[in-house]
Design a protein around this motif. Structure first.
Motif: not given
Length: 197
Positions: A13-17, A127-138
């Motif tokens: 979700l984070f380090r390799e994203a 915009t908050l939900q857009a950030g969640y969406f990116l995490l969900g895709v990952r």
């Protein structure tokens, strides 16, 4: 102190994203995007307003409508991605509040009757939900290529002609292709970004 999230998940979700710039031809299924949505819809927004709307561009025709509205540097990757999503704010999100927040049935009119406030609050929470969406895709094991380089007014006119939605972000989605990721760029250290009062 350690984090509660498993280190493998932290990496995913984070380090390799990274933001993906190329994609393979492997398609992204409806089931994958449904799973992403079913995960991210649970993330919090103010008053549970859930103003994010996701428009999936699967067809070549839809993508061709978008390409001229993308910044020059974003056109090729958008044209070659297996799936592109336009993330937008629904400016009439308040109409769903009686169902989403039944404990406050009059909030729709009491707080969000004024369009300017509704747009400001809706845009922030979408915009908050857009950030969640990116995490969900990952979390689905896919790569995301979020882009703000596009003609937002043109996208609104082309895809949301009724004025009810406003584009916030365009995201390419798929499996990363060759040389998909640029090298990791520097980040601010804790002491540079965090103040303790």
């Amino acid at each position: 102190m350690t984090l509660a999230l498993d280190p493998t998940a932290q990496d995913l979700l984070f380090r390799e994203a990274h933001t993906a710039n190329t994609f393979t031809g492997e398609s992204v299924s409806e089931e994958q995007i449904q799973a992403v949505y079913d995960l991210i819809k649970l993330a919090p927004t103010a008053f549970n307003q859930s103003p994010l709307r996701i428009t999936l561009l699967r067809s070549r025709e839809a993508r061709e409508r978008l390409l001229p509205l993308m910044s020059r540097g974003n056109r090729d990757k958008t044209g070659s991605a297996p799936l592109t999503a336009i993330l937008s704010v629904d400016l009439d999100f308040h109409e769903k509040l009686p169902r989403l927040l039944p404990a406050r049935p009059t909030l729709k009119d009491d707080m969000y009757g004024e369009a300017e406030l509704r747009e400001r609050h809706g845009s922030f929470n979408a915009t908050l939900q857009a950030g969640y969406f990116l995490l969900g895709v990952r979390a689905a094991g896919l790569a995301a290529g979020p882009m703000s380089g596009f003609d937002a007014q043109g996208v609104d006119k082309e895809f949301f002609g009724d004025g009810r939605q406003k584009a916030l972000l365009v995201v390419n989605i798929g499996r990363p292709g060759p040389d998909a990721f640029s090298p990791r760029k520097p980040r601010l250290e804790y002491a540079e970004a965090v103040s303790v009062l």
